[in-house]
Write an enzyme that holds these catalytic residues in place. Structure first.
Site, PDB file in Angstrom:
ATOM      1  N   HIS A 356       7.616  -1.379  -0.292  1.00 15.46           N
ATOM      2  CA  HIS A 356       7.293  -0.296  -0.990  1.00 15.46           C
ATOM      3  C   HIS A 356       7.503   1.059  -0.249  1.00 15.46           C
ATOM      4  O   HIS A 356       6.906   1.902  -0.618  1.00 15.46           O
ATOM      5  CB  HIS A 356       6.134  -0.466  -1.570  1.00 15.46           C
ATOM      6  CG  HIS A 356       5.735  -1.063  -2.936  1.00 15.46           C
ATOM      7  ND1 HIS A 356       5.733  -0.602  -4.037  1.00 15.46           N
ATOM      8  CD2 HIS A 356       5.376  -2.597  -3.001  1.00 15.46           C
ATOM      9  CE1 HIS A 356       5.588  -1.682  -5.056  1.00 15.46           C
ATOM     10  NE2 HIS A 356       5.341  -2.821  -4.458  1.00 15.46           N
ATOM     11  N   LYS A 544      -1.859  12.874  -6.411  1.00 15.35           N
ATOM     12  CA  LYS A 544      -1.208  11.560  -5.713  1.00 15.35           C
ATOM     13  C   LYS A 544      -2.076  11.502  -4.417  1.00 15.35           C
ATOM     14  O   LYS A 544      -2.596  12.501  -4.118  1.00 15.35           O
ATOM     15  CB  LYS A 544       0.247  11.823  -5.302  1.00 15.35           C
ATOM     16  CG  LYS A 544       0.809  12.815  -4.975  1.00 15.35           C
ATOM     17  CD  LYS A 544       2.386  13.126  -4.612  1.00 15.35           C
ATOM     18  CE  LYS A 544       2.838  13.103  -6.031  1.00 15.35           C
ATOM     19  NZ  LYS A 544       3.776  12.129  -6.394  1.00 15.35           N
ATOM     20  N   ARG A 545      -1.658  10.498  -3.666  1.00 10.16           N
ATOM     21  CA  ARG A 545      -2.465  10.415  -2.480  1.00 10.16           C
ATOM     22  C   ARG A 545      -2.065  11.402  -1.530  1.00 10.16           C
ATOM     23  O   ARG A 545      -0.797  11.838  -1.514  1.00 10.16           O
ATOM     24  CB  ARG A 545      -1.902   8.995  -1.799  1.00 10.16           C
ATOM     25  CG  ARG A 545      -2.518   8.471  -0.394  1.00 10.16           C
ATOM     26  CD  ARG A 545      -2.144   7.148  -0.163  1.00 10.16           C
ATOM     27  NE  ARG A 545      -0.603   6.665  -0.341  1.00 10.16           N
ATOM     28  CZ  ARG A 545       0.178   6.814   0.648  1.00 10.16           C
ATOM     29  NH1 ARG A 545      -0.190   7.186   1.780  1.00 10.16           N
ATOM     30  NH2 ARG A 545       1.334   6.410   0.283  1.00 10.16           N
ATOM     31  N   LYS A 550       4.307  13.706   1.290  1.00 15.79           N
ATOM     32  CA  LYS A 550       4.282  13.974  -0.041  1.00 15.79           C
ATOM     33  C   LYS A 550       4.061  15.258  -0.289  1.00 15.79           C
ATOM     34  O   LYS A 550       4.432  16.102  -1.368  1.00 15.79           O
ATOM     35  CB  LYS A 550       3.158  13.282  -0.891  1.00 15.79           C
ATOM     36  CG  LYS A 550       3.253  11.718  -0.889  1.00 15.79           C
ATOM     37  CD  LYS A 550       2.190  11.139  -1.556  1.00 15.79           C
ATOM     38  CE  LYS A 550       2.294   9.595  -1.518  1.00 15.79           C
ATOM     39  NZ  LYS A 550       3.316   9.130  -2.575  1.00 15.79           N
TER      40      LYS A 550
END
Length: 808
Positions: A356, A544-545, A550
């Site tokens: 992942h 999101k985290r 990100k």
């Protein structure tokens, strides 16, 4: 298929549960008692179907999928089961007579604290799809008593509190005390020879009990019920009476506390040796209990393990469950009497691995000393796997010791989990086309040369019934009216919506549904945070985290740019925007927590400025979880998917937003690439460096972030503001560390992508002004989203990797 339950039958069942468990009638019961009794009724239905499913599996001698994941972010059970069983209406009818509803009672259920982000939500989506498609499957994880943490914001800072979710969650657990497993830690291993046969005796170990609790998994219009088995840690010896009698009360309970801490918290902080040790204990505890359970079940059915690989596939979801590989070897060799080659033939044919991430820090590595101390017999087995694999590497890459050392399972005083998976599993897959290509061509390119047939791609998918039918019922109902309800079982039928692309009435209806969802979200924000949000503003959402790759920080810099634009030109026309954030930062991740604090500082200044009224608003939603996501995602206009290209493996939030009619603003990263292929350039807002460009810059070491500061006045002004101080009152703070990280490193090229991101944002704001054209873009996204359903993903796993068949 689902058996209809009449109102009278349900009322009788509910009254029986109330009287049996609480001694109450319907008109006397509290909401909590009604909720529990409803849950007992649903659980009875599921348990009956689970028993029938088990009988079908046994009769058909079906190959089964065992899905191992440290996380299963399942969300609330009550409404999900009622929807899958198609019992929502009859429950509402009965509860309406009691003065309540399914919606009101569901508030009493806490989100299960079994995951953190995309990894856990993906695992939950796959269990949903496996069950709906009638595949024989079982998930395994840990029953975390306090989840990861409950997020609280105090003066703009994240504070981690225990998530005590199990109070209302226990009703969905079925304890299975008849299947408790013993897990051994520490000690030493003696080698023995008996009649010329090598043996191993593990001694001086301490034991922790793994107690199984089954959470039943329902599927939409499916006769199958699968199981998620969650292990909780218990001490074998609850108290040392000798120490207790001597008055050493804390020491008397020490062994119990040390054993049971294993299942207290998901992802304990690992910036210290104790945290690293606890994480490894968690992983072995979970997989040892799981592998023991699977082996015992298989032997009970078939009486032999010779056919184990033909009847079982064990799927390792990311590297956390990797020690399942040597644990199965241990059982086969030490307990079942197989030789090494026989055990390896079984193990290497039944283990599959999903990667992942390409982030080096997420490819787990353990120090040899800790691994050997905690798991001495497992270390011996890994050492032997490495010895044999090392020989293969030397033959494949002669005269290249640096490469061989890099690819070995054990080297430089570390045990490498990803390397162990690749050496041992028969399948290795990435989770988007781009990610899988990066794995094959860059991260694991040498392995790919050795084992080209092992590597494949299965792009992630989401539980479309939950994220569309349940989270956005008005949109789902409209789709059913337009194209029928076939998409609920066959998600590709959403493509039929394209015939309404030019239908003005349909486009208007889509816009009305979106606005209604925004009104709901705005009211919730007003009630919970005291912030007035206009549903007519663009809802720009990044949920999101919290991680630097990100690039929530890129979003923040653009909001600061928006603010400067308003302050410099207060009379100019400005498309109103509401920026919504939802994210948790790992407890020990300092920079991520600084970004959270910065967003609060910025929000305090913008939301208090009269010049921004009805133009600009920033809200950070506290304690983001599945339930909050089910409210937030249907309200989004813009979906922020802005990670640096080449770092996001896939993403699943991008798919959920797309399915609910939000337009993506993003880079060509992860599954964004496939979203772009599906909807085209006209129906999303693409920006930024491509993955190959990022790689080229990094390879050439040509990136000088300070150049952007000196050449871009708007950016320089923003960074100077960050250094001088942002916010009002107690939320005002300066952020020199963030500025320095951007100017002197900028690992994720925030400054490089800033201008192009501003261009894409400006284009999105301009196009939002044409509501029908915007609604048409939303329709195209919804119509194309069936490609990203978990049903498609699971079907590909079943056919390409697992070789399993549906139950009949």
């Amino acid at each position: 298929m689902n058996k209809t339950l009449s109102k009278a039958e349900l009322k009788k069942e509910l009254m029986g549960k109330l009287q049996r468990h609480f001694g109450k009638d319907l008109d006397e019961a509290t909401p909590e008692q009604l909720y529990m009794s409803c849950a007992f009724v649903v659980r009875d239905i599921l348990m009956k179907r689970r028993h029938e499913t088990g009988e079908r599996i046994e009769q058909q001698a079906s190959k089964q999928v065992y899905y191992l994941s440290m996380e299963f972010l399942v969300g609330k059970n009550f409404k999900n089961h009622l929807s899958n069983l198609e019992l929502s209406q009859v429950f509402d009818d009965v509860l309406g007579d009691c003065g309540t509803s399914v919606e009101e009672l569901s508030v009493l259920e806490r989100d299960p604290g079994l995951g953190n982000g995309g990894l856990g939500r993906l695992a939950a989506c796959y269990l949903d799809a496996l069950t709906a498609m009638e595949y024989p499957a079982m998930g395994f994880s840990i029953l975390y008593e306090y989840g990861i943490f409950r997020q609280k914001f105090i003066e703009g800072k994240q504070v981690e509190l225990p998530d005590e979710w199990l109070g209302s969650g226990n009703v969905w657990m079925v304890p299975r005390m008849d299947e408790v497993q013993e897990i051994r830690f520490g000690g030493s291993v003696d080698t023995t020879f008996d009649n010329g046969k090598l043996g191993f005796v593990h001694k001086d170990y301490y034991t922790v009990l793994a107690v199984p609790n089954d959470m039943l998994v329902s599927g939409f219009r499916s006769g199958t019920v699968d199981t998620l088995r969650l292990w909780s840690a218990k001490s074998k010896d609850t108290i040392d009476m000798k120490l207790f009698s001597q008055g050493e009360y804390a020491k008397a309970m020490e062994q119990k506390a040390m054993s049971e801490v294993i299942s207290k918290v998901l992802y304990p902080e690992d910036t210290h040796p104790e945290g690293k040790s606890l994480r490894l204990k968690q992983q072995y505890f979970f997989v040892s209990a799981t592998i023991q359970c699977i082996v015992k079940r298989h032997k009970a059915q078939y009486g032999t393990l010779d056919n184990f690989a033909e009847k079982a596939v064990i799927h390792i979801n990311d590297t956390h469950p990797t020690v399942a590989i040597p644990e199965l070897m241990r059982i086969l060799i030490d307990e079942e009497g197989y030789g090494w080659d026989e055990a390896w033939a079984i193990t290497s044919k039944c283990m599959a691995y999903t990667n992942h991430t390409i982030m080096a820090e997420a490819l787990e590595r353990w120090t040899v000393s800790m691994f050997r101390r905690l798991l001495p017999r497992i270390y011996q087995i890994v050492e032997e796997i490495n010895r044999r694999f090392f020989g293969d590497l030397c033959r494949e890459f002669p005269y290249d010791p640096e490469r061989v050392g890099r690819l070995a399972i054990i080297a430089n005083d570390e045990v490498r989990m990803a390397n162990l998976c690749i050496a041992s599993c028969y399948s290795v897959n990435g989770v988007s086309a781009l990610h899988s290509d990066i794995l094959k061509e860059k991260v694991f390119s040498d392995y790919h040369k050795m084992f080209p047939g092992k590597f494949c791609n299965v792009t992630n998918g989401i539980a479309h019934r939950r994220w569309l039918m349940q989270a956005n019922p008005k949109l789902s109902n409209l789709l059913c009216e337009l194209i029928g309800d076939g998409f609920l079982k066959t998600p590709n039928e959403l493509e039929g919506l394209m015939k309404y692309e030019q239908d003005a009435d349909v486009l208007t209806a889509l816009g009305q549904i979106k606005r209604g969802n925004k009104v709901y979200m705005a009211n919730m924000i007003g009630s919970q945070y005291g912030i007035s949000v206009s549903p007519d503003s663009i809802f720009d959402v990044q949920a999101k985290r919290l991680h630097e790759y990100k690039r929530q920080l890129l979003n923040v810099l653009h909001i600061m740019h928006d603010y400067h634009t308003i302050k410099d030109h207060p009379e100019m026309e400005f498309r109103p925007k509401t920026y919504l954030f939802g994210a948790k930062a790992a407890a020990g991740y300092y920079m991520a927590k600084q970004i959270i604090r910065l967003i609060h500082s910025l929000a305090s200044e913008i939301n208090a400025d009269p010049d921004c009224k009805d133009k600009l608003c920033v809200v950070f939603l506290e304690d983001y979880n599945v339930t909050l996501a089910e409210r937030l995602i249907p309200s989004a206009d813009l979906s922020e998917q802005i990670s640096i290209a080449g770092k996001e493996a896939s993403g699943t939030g991008n798919m959920k937003f797309m399915m609910n009619g939000a337009l993506t603003i993003g880079t060509l990263d992860g599954a964004n690439v496939e979203i772009f292929e599906t909807v085209g350039n006209d129906n999303m807002f693409l920006f930024g460096l491509r993955a190959d460009e990022v790689e080229h810059i990094n390879r050439e070491r040509s990136y000088v972030p300070g150049n952007f500061y000196h050449s871009n006045p708007a950016l320089r002004r923003i960074l100077d503001w960050l250094r001088d101080g942002v916010g009002v009152g107690i939320l005002r703070a300066s952020y020199p560390e963030i500025v320095d990280s951007l100017l002197f490193a900028d690992t994720y090229m925030v400054l490089a992508d800033f201008d192009d991101y501003c261009r894409a944002q400006k284009l999105a704001s301009e196009q939002y002004g044409d509501k029908q054209a915007w609604n048409r873009k939303c329709l195209v996204n919804i119509a194309g989203s069936g490609r990203f359903a978990a049903d498609r993903s699971v079907g590909e796993y079943a056919e390409r990797i697992w070789n399993v068949k549906t139950l009949v």
